[in-house]
Design an enzyme around this catalytic site. Structure first.
Site, PDB file in Angstrom:
ATOM      1  N   SER A   1       5.355   0.316   4.184  1.00  0.00           N
ATOM      2  CA  SER A   1       5.435  -1.341   4.829  1.00  0.00           C
ATOM      3  C   SER A   1       3.551  -1.120   6.431  1.00  0.00           C
ATOM      4  O   SER A   1       3.821  -2.019   6.477  1.00  0.00           O
ATOM      5  CB  SER A   1       6.649  -1.153   6.017  1.00  0.00           C
ATOM      6  OG  SER A   1       7.579  -1.463   5.290  1.00  0.00           O
TER       7      SER A   1
ATOM      8  N   GLY B   1       2.550   0.715   0.297  1.00  0.00           N
ATOM      9  CA  GLY B   1       2.558   0.978  -1.471  1.00  0.00           C
ATOM     10  C   GLY B   1       2.963  -0.605  -1.962  1.00  0.00           C
ATOM     11  O   GLY B   1       1.434  -1.655  -2.406  1.00  0.00           O
ATOM     12  N   GLY B   2       3.658  -1.830  -1.287  1.00  0.00           N
ATOM     13  CA  GLY B   2       3.627  -3.716  -1.674  1.00  0.00           C
ATOM     14  C   GLY B   2       2.287  -3.689  -0.996  1.00  0.00           C
ATOM     15  O   GLY B   2       2.292  -4.337  -2.073  1.00  0.00           O
TER      16      GLY B   2
ATOM     17  N   GLU C   1      10.969   9.140  -3.037  1.00  0.00           N
ATOM     18  CA  GLU C   1      11.612   7.830  -4.611  1.00  0.00           C
ATOM     19  C   GLU C   1      11.683   9.379  -4.953  1.00  0.00           C
ATOM     20  O   GLU C   1      12.861   9.301  -5.850  1.00  0.00           O
ATOM     21  CB  GLU C   1      10.576   7.680  -4.454  1.00  0.00           C
ATOM     22  CG  GLU C   1      11.032   5.829  -3.444  1.00  0.00           C
ATOM     23  CD  GLU C   1       9.818   5.137  -3.553  1.00  0.00           C
ATOM     24  OE1 GLU C   1       8.938   5.148  -5.126  1.00  0.00           O
ATOM     25  OE2 GLU C   1       9.594   3.618  -2.808  1.00  0.00           O
TER      26      GLU C   1
ATOM     27  N   TRP D   1       0.344   2.575  -6.394  1.00  0.00           N
ATOM     28  CA  TRP D   1       1.397   1.374  -7.326  1.00  0.00           C
ATOM     29  C   TRP D   1       2.881   1.432  -8.353  1.00  0.00           C
ATOM     30  O   TRP D   1       3.108   0.201  -8.282  1.00  0.00           O
ATOM     31  CB  TRP D   1       0.316   1.061  -8.036  1.00  0.00           C
ATOM     32  CG  TRP D   1      -1.519   0.745  -7.761  1.00  0.00           C
ATOM     33  CD1 TRP D   1      -1.755   0.154  -6.196  1.00  0.00           C
ATOM     34  CD2 TRP D   1      -1.878  -0.211  -8.776  1.00  0.00           C
ATOM     35  NE1 TRP D   1      -3.062   0.287  -6.536  1.00  0.00           N
ATOM     36  CE2 TRP D   1      -3.277   0.075  -7.902  1.00  0.00           C
ATOM     37  CE3 TRP D   1      -2.001   0.015  -9.893  1.00  0.00           C
ATOM     38  CZ2 TRP D   1      -4.489  -0.836  -8.257  1.00  0.00           C
ATOM     39  CZ3 TRP D   1      -3.404  -0.719 -10.973  1.00  0.00           C
ATOM     40  CH2 TRP D   1      -4.260  -0.427  -9.882  1.00  0.00           C
TER      41      TRP D   1
ATOM     42  N   HIS E   1       7.109  12.730  -2.813  1.00  0.00           N
ATOM     43  CA  HIS E   1       6.858  10.980  -2.116  1.00  0.00           C
ATOM     44  C   HIS E   1       9.451  10.633  -1.733  1.00  0.00           C
ATOM     45  O   HIS E   1       9.231  11.975  -2.936  1.00  0.00           O
ATOM     46  CB  HIS E   1       6.855  10.281  -3.022  1.00  0.00           C
ATOM     47  CG  HIS E   1       6.922   8.412  -2.596  1.00  0.00           C
ATOM     48  ND1 HIS E   1       8.040   7.930  -3.073  1.00  0.00           N
ATOM     49  CD2 HIS E   1       6.359   8.147  -2.101  1.00  0.00           C
ATOM     50  CE1 HIS E   1       7.833   7.115  -1.883  1.00  0.00           C
ATOM     51  NE2 HIS E   1       6.537   6.996  -1.577  1.00  0.00           N
TER      52      HIS E   1
ATOM     53  N   GLY F   1       9.299   0.550   1.728  1.00  0.00           N
ATOM     54  CA  GLY F   1       9.308  -1.108   0.884  1.00  0.00           C
ATOM     55  C   GLY F   1      10.585  -1.685   2.191  1.00  0.00           C
ATOM     56  O   GLY F   1      11.392  -2.630   1.164  1.00  0.00           O
TER      57      GLY F   1
HETATM   58  C1  PEP Z   1       5.138   3.816  -0.510  1.00  0.00           C
HETATM   59  O1  PEP Z   1       6.069   4.268  -1.025  1.00  0.00           O
HETATM   60  O2  PEP Z   1       4.534   5.022  -0.162  1.00  0.00           O
HETATM   61  C2  PEP Z   1       4.876   2.691   0.691  1.00  0.00           C
HETATM   62  C3  PEP Z   1       4.820   3.051   1.714  1.00  0.00           C
HETATM   63  O3  PEP Z   1       5.615   1.945   0.606  1.00  0.00           O
HETATM   64  P1  PEP Z   1       5.437   0.429   1.308  1.00  0.00           P
HETATM   65  O4  PEP Z   1       3.664   0.517   1.806  1.00  0.00           O
HETATM   66  O5  PEP Z   1       5.936  -0.621   0.351  1.00  0.00           O
HETATM   67  O6  PEP Z   1       6.614   0.543   2.427  1.00  0.00           O
END
Ligand code: PEP
Length: 248
Positions: A213, A234-235, A97, A11, A95, A173
């Site tokens: 994504s 993620g999103g 990030e 999240w 991760h 993302g």
């Molecule tokens: C994530 O950050 O783990 C991820 C997969 O993000 P997204 O699905 O938004 O690309």
């Protein structure tokens, strides 16, 4: 041996506790699938309300981060015993990030993996390459090095119980998903790396997710690949689409 599917939402820093509870309610009827492990990895402040809100459902709760000490003067940090006491089962480690914005190195991430196992948390260990490494065709070597460094000192039985997420940074993302073949290639490479480091039993048992994504439209194709056992989302984890991914 069939590996059980695991679909986890990451999240990130998006939901207030009030919004988090509302999202759990929205997703409740959509993620109710007994054949899939469903996990919501949520920010620390959302853990207590989300654990409460998922009671009686098939959903487990994960943390997005933790620190390697049990207690003490580490202002702002949260420990494994705190997470476990609150009802957390999984924790995301490595991760991109956290690697990029918070300077988490493979050496530190290895300590986190070891600490998670010592405490009874299940790591979801992320690895993945930048666009530059992909374009230079250096991604395979990079992923192998990440896995080896992050798993140093981890036993075969521990690896069997964990989750590894392949997350190409260029797909996170960005709306730009790896093709199912690109994702399969690296997930197979991760499994081969585990076989080399441990043995085939361990490699066959570890669950490997794709993340980047993933959405309601591309999940079925990605999840049809033999070495992709689930997704880290993620999103799309913040929307009803997450239910479609769980059922894909
Ligand atoms: C994530 O950050 O783990 C991820 C997969 O993000 P997204 O699905 O938004 O690309």
């Amino acid at each position: 041996m069939a590996r059980r599917r695991i679909i986890a939402g990451n999240w990130k820093m998006n939901m207030t506790p009030t919004e988090a509870k509302a999202l759990v309610e929205t997703l409740k009827p959509l993620v109710n699938n007994p054949d899939v492990d469903v996990v919501y990895c949520v920010p620390a402040i959302d853990i207590v309300p989300v654990v409460e809100a998922v009671k009686g459902t098939n959903v487990e709760v994960g943390a997005e981060n933790f620190y390697i000490e049990d207690k003490g003067a580490f202002t702002g940090e949260i420990s494994a015993p705190m997470l476990l006491d609150a009802g957390v089962k999984y924790v995301i480690i490595g991760h991109s990030e956290r690697r990029e914005y918070f300077g988490e190195t493979d050496e530190f991430l290895n300590k986190k993996v070891l600490k998670a196992f010592a405490s009874g948390l299940t790591p979801i260990l992320c690895c993945g390459e930048s666009l530059e490494l992909r374009e230079r065709n250096a991604y395979k070597e990079w992923i192998g090095l990440q896995i080896k460094a992050d798993l140093e000192g981890v036993t075969a039985d521990q690896v069997k119980s964990m989750v590894i997420a392949y997350e190409p940074i260029w797909a996170i993302g960005t709306g730009k998903t790896a093709t199912a073949d690109q994702a399969q290639e690296v997930c197979a490479l991760i499994r081969n790396t585990i076989a080399e480091m441990y043995d085939t039993d361990t490699a066959e048992a570890v669950r490997i997710q794709y993340g980047g994504s993933m959405n309601a439209g591309n999940a079925a194709e990605l999840l049809s690949k033999p070495d992709i056992d689930g997704g880290l989302i993620g999103g799309a984890a913040l929307k009803p689409d997450f239910g479609q991914i769980v059922n894909a």
